[in-house]
Design an enzyme around this catalytic site. Sequence first.
Site, mmCIF file in Angstrom:
data_model
loop_
_atom_site.group_PDB
_atom_site.id
_atom_site.type_symbol
_atom_site.label_atom_id
_atom_site.label_comp_id
_atom_site.label_asym_id
_atom_site.label_seq_id
_atom_site.Cartn_x
_atom_site.Cartn_y
_atom_site.Cartn_z
ATOM 1 N N ASN A 34 -28.566 -46.426 -32.125
ATOM 2 C CA ASN A 34 -29.131 -46.659 -33.453
ATOM 3 C C ASN A 34 -29.117 -48.119 -33.890
ATOM 4 O O ASN A 34 -29.291 -48.417 -35.069
ATOM 5 C CB ASN A 34 -28.414 -45.789 -34.503
ATOM 6 C CG ASN A 34 -26.929 -46.111 -34.574
ATOM 7 O OD1 ASN A 34 -26.442 -46.991 -33.856
ATOM 8 N ND2 ASN A 34 -26.212 -45.411 -35.425
ATOM 9 N N ASP A 92 -22.619 -44.833 -29.106
ATOM 10 C CA ASP A 92 -22.472 -43.579 -29.840
ATOM 11 C C ASP A 92 -22.768 -42.373 -28.951
ATOM 12 O O ASP A 92 -23.113 -42.518 -27.775
ATOM 13 C CB ASP A 92 -23.370 -43.594 -31.090
ATOM 14 C CG ASP A 92 -24.776 -44.070 -30.757
ATOM 15 O OD1 ASP A 92 -25.309 -43.632 -29.720
ATOM 16 O OD2 ASP A 92 -25.343 -44.895 -31.519
ATOM 17 N N ASP A 145 -10.342 -37.072 -25.701
ATOM 18 C CA ASP A 145 -9.063 -37.713 -25.905
ATOM 19 C C ASP A 145 -8.367 -36.954 -27.031
ATOM 20 O O ASP A 145 -8.974 -36.699 -28.077
ATOM 21 C CB ASP A 145 -9.300 -39.174 -26.342
ATOM 22 C CG ASP A 145 -8.401 -40.136 -25.619
ATOM 23 O OD1 ASP A 145 -7.186 -39.960 -25.726
ATOM 24 O OD2 ASP A 145 -8.918 -41.056 -24.965
ATOM 25 N N ASP A 191 -3.121 -38.585 -25.143
ATOM 26 C CA ASP A 191 -2.667 -39.950 -25.371
ATOM 27 C C ASP A 191 -1.131 -40.007 -25.416
ATOM 28 O O ASP A 191 -0.495 -39.145 -26.035
ATOM 29 C CB ASP A 191 -3.250 -40.402 -26.726
ATOM 30 C CG ASP A 191 -3.153 -41.892 -26.954
ATOM 31 O OD1 ASP A 191 -3.727 -42.640 -26.154
ATOM 32 O OD2 ASP A 191 -2.514 -42.301 -27.939
ATOM 33 N N GLU A 233 -1.533 -38.941 -20.335
ATOM 34 C CA GLU A 233 -1.325 -40.385 -20.163
ATOM 35 C C GLU A 233 0.180 -40.627 -20.156
ATOM 36 O O GLU A 233 0.852 -40.436 -21.185
ATOM 37 C CB GLU A 233 -1.958 -41.203 -21.300
ATOM 38 C CG GLU A 233 -1.814 -42.702 -21.049
ATOM 39 C CD GLU A 233 -1.901 -43.574 -22.299
ATOM 40 O OE1 GLU A 233 -2.169 -44.759 -22.171
ATOM 41 O OE2 GLU A 233 -1.677 -43.063 -23.408
ATOM 42 N N HIS A 246 -9.183 -48.236 -20.278
ATOM 43 C CA HIS A 246 -9.520 -49.191 -21.341
ATOM 44 C C HIS A 246 -8.335 -50.044 -21.804
ATOM 45 O O HIS A 246 -8.496 -50.875 -22.700
ATOM 46 C CB HIS A 246 -10.116 -48.416 -22.526
ATOM 47 C CG HIS A 246 -9.114 -47.461 -23.110
ATOM 48 N ND1 HIS A 246 -8.882 -46.217 -22.586
ATOM 49 C CD2 HIS A 246 -8.270 -47.581 -24.150
ATOM 50 C CE1 HIS A 246 -7.937 -45.612 -23.282
ATOM 51 N NE2 HIS A 246 -7.544 -46.425 -24.244
ATOM 52 N N ASP A 247 -7.148 -49.791 -21.256
ATOM 53 C CA ASP A 247 -5.977 -50.583 -21.645
ATOM 54 C C ASP A 247 -5.582 -51.616 -20.605
ATOM 55 O O ASP A 247 -4.659 -52.399 -20.842
ATOM 56 C CB ASP A 247 -4.760 -49.656 -21.852
ATOM 57 C CG ASP A 247 -4.933 -48.729 -23.026
ATOM 58 O OD1 ASP A 247 -5.509 -49.153 -24.045
ATOM 59 O OD2 ASP A 247 -4.499 -47.559 -22.930
#
Length: 552
Positions: free
Chosen positions: A44, A50, A119, A221, A284, A345-346
Amino acid sequence: MQCNGRGSGDDNERLSRSVELIHEAWWKRGVIYEVYPRSFQDSNGDGIGDLNGVRRRLDYLQWLGIDAIWIAPIYPSPMADFGYDIADYCGIDPLFGTLKEFDELVREAHRRELKIILDYVPNHTSDAHPWFQESRTSHTNHRRDWYIWRDGKPGGGPPNNWVSQFGGSAWTLDPITNQYYLHSFLSQQPDLNWRNPEVREAMFEVLQFWLDRGVDGFRVDVLWLLIKDAAFRDNPPNPMYRPTQPAIDRYLSLYNADQPEIHEVVAQMRAVLDRYSDRVLIGEIYLPFNRLVTYYGENLNGAQLPFNFALIHASWNAQEIARLVAEYENALPSGGWPNWVLGNHDQPRIAERVGESQARIAAMLLLTLRGTPTMYYGDELGLARTAVPPEFIQDLWEKNEPGLGLSRDPWRTPFPWDASINAGFTTGRPWLPLESAYRTKNVKCLRQQYDSLLMLYHRLIQLRKAHRALAVGDALVIGADDNVLVYERGCGEEKFVVALNFSDNDRILRSSNLVDSTLVLSNYMDREGPVSELNLRGNEGVLLRRRFPGRA
Ligand code: GLC
């Protein structure tokens, strides 16, 4: 008996075993792919990825060959920690779309036989969550005990020495009631009290909410942090701590992590999933192997896949990897299914950690080791560290502890789809800068180069799908001499040998394992055919197929 152990049984059993393999659970034979939704595809023009964007790119993921998409948090959130601070567990943040769009994504993914893993962030909510808003109003509020509130030390100061993962004390004094609340992460992320049965009930309802919508599993998580020491004892100092390390390393996490009571909680979560068919619970967990494997639970009633991050922290050489494989395999409980994670992503991306040439070895390793592989979006394009100028830094960890280079932004940047402006990611202004080489390092370009890293990933995944020996077969490490790792994967009559050269130098391989072998794939993607002796070039990895007498 099934063909997924370390050794191999007798020949008569093998045939029947390979027939059984067709029925292996998807989360054992499949490949998991993490999508960081803010950076995958914007639909968008607001510069942030998204759900409709992910849906638009399902064709790509299907082509790549992955089996399950793990989507990092998409719930309503003030985004202090980019969605890991959740204000409503049962909604979708307007940045990402709507529940209806989520349902459409699940439907479309399922139509393509792709699974959706969400997640699940149970350790903490956002401070904007209505539960916390109520909890903080008074000592007697009915949700007071849903979070962890304590008085300060008699002489003043926080209740104990626990440190937040993102720097500073893990306790913040709330002026409304003059008590401290615990936050293992940002002060905007208060920890829930998992010793409270009402919290458990409410959080299990969250699981059901998404399972009822057709979600195939959860990545939980910081699973090992959920339960804290009942007496909130001080952590002992870490004798190895150096001031160049983040504050979290100052103490050993003896009392704020990996508490024995956690396993009851994990079993309860698993029981919720087991009311549905074919769902997966992934944890995790950053712990050494001997502790990590306890999360499979007694009689395997815990997480099916406690994430194994050993490759992320490994010293990159053949001996070390051989040692890790052996140690991990030995630690696994009987029947526990292994898994390997290359990035998330960490963590710094694999291409940054090991360099461009060895990133190809890493791809071969991940996709030929025994166990479910998890890959991180963009690693298949060879993305490394994207430069993020100081004025664009988003990650609050960096802002809390400046100067230590802790920002996770450089590996969360937009996915380059093509060479057009903003790499086809957005028509607006991307929330993080794009990889500078995106005009050549993008999906469209790399799909046209038969020997690109992307095509290597594609081939490896196809091979894994086509051969049970690679997907769920037995594994045996043969050696790690001269920085070349050699191992075998086998199932029934099918046998593969993998040889990975971790060095820059050529190596000659002469081994009885190569007799009557055919080279199926080199990570240089420039050769195949029969071999008996092998000259392995620097940074070359090969997959060989053993031929059996009387067979082609
Ligand atoms: C996990 C997430 C990380 C997040 C933290 C707090 O480690 O992977 O991104 O910041 O938990 O939720």
